[in-house]
Design a protein around this motif. Sequence first.
Motif: not given
Length: 383
Positions: A201, A204, A206, A256-257, A364
């Motif tokens: 996360s 990544g 996002a 966020t994935q 992501n």
Amino acid sequence: MSFVHNTVKRIVHGCGSIKEAAAEAKALGGTRAIIVTDPGLAKLGVHKPLEEALVNGGVPCHVYAEAELEPSVDSIAHCADTAKEFKADVIFGFGGGSALDTTKAAAVLLTNEGTIDQYFGMGKVKNPLPPMILVPTTAGTGSEMTSISVLADTKNGGKWGVVSDYMYATSVILDPELTTGLPPHVTSTTGIDAFVHAMESFCGKADTPITNGLNIQAMKLIARSIRRAYTNGGDLQARADMLYASAIAGMGFSNTQNGIIHAVGTAIPREYHMPHGVAIACLTPMCMAFNYMARPEKYAEVAMILGEKYDSDTLALAEKASGRMSALLKDIGIAEGLQPYGVKREDLPLIAERAAGNVRLIGNNPRPANAKMILEMLEASYK
């Protein structure tokens, strides 16, 4: 660009907080509860403090102890049917990621028609869920804090997620005392899974200032306490650190994935029966080595969290992150790569294809990855 940050509505936490279960249920209008857990925990009686808290608090309950290690479409339907038969108006999830994922998916079917595979993907759940209280007994998946349920796709193979903002728990109870019985290997593999949630996360595409703050704190808590929790399961401070870190990471990555580690880990054929935490942990160093050049400033910070000293050469520091992770895995008894777990070399192309096809996760990842690149990475890990 604007962002939206979602999380659970309420968190009750601290040693002994399971005693508040009946009050939490009643506050949500609950009068009859179903407890969803797995056979192993039920056999050991780990769920008893929750059951006793509900009964003593005047909330009749039924224990559904059939959550599968790899929840399937049929098992979710069976759990939902049981809840309907008991006329439960509040649903408790108790256990590790599989039990909590079962709970969330079954809750979907209590207010939405059809079978759960109709909801694979993002934003397909149409109706709000009934009151849902999640109680983790492992510090790893962070499932209690997320809006996703990861299930086995028994028709097409692999694992897929049901993702919806409706799937956030109404309330979460974090009681470190419930985690003291975890064996060392479960402590280590679930703990690395939590670290990876935070790291993927954080690194990544996002990430946001809010998720960065959550994920940094989660990684720091795990880095300082996972070895202690692994070697001494009764260390309550270490257990608390791990449990809170898992939840905090869940608050982050749910917005966020994850990335390539989870894409590959969830692509392993079901017949290998690899526990999720094991699949994620054994892949982590190689995927970190694959990614670090895409966001070196992020992986440099990860390296320092894992114990590396500051270096003004950001790229050189970032490169050391995977080595630090390898050292941690060695300390807590986790072998690297898929080969030690019996995954056959001839299955690597299938795993790579499935992983590359997971747009939600690969999208992501800081470094773009196709099936060819993933296969080359996996092949390089075989001797």
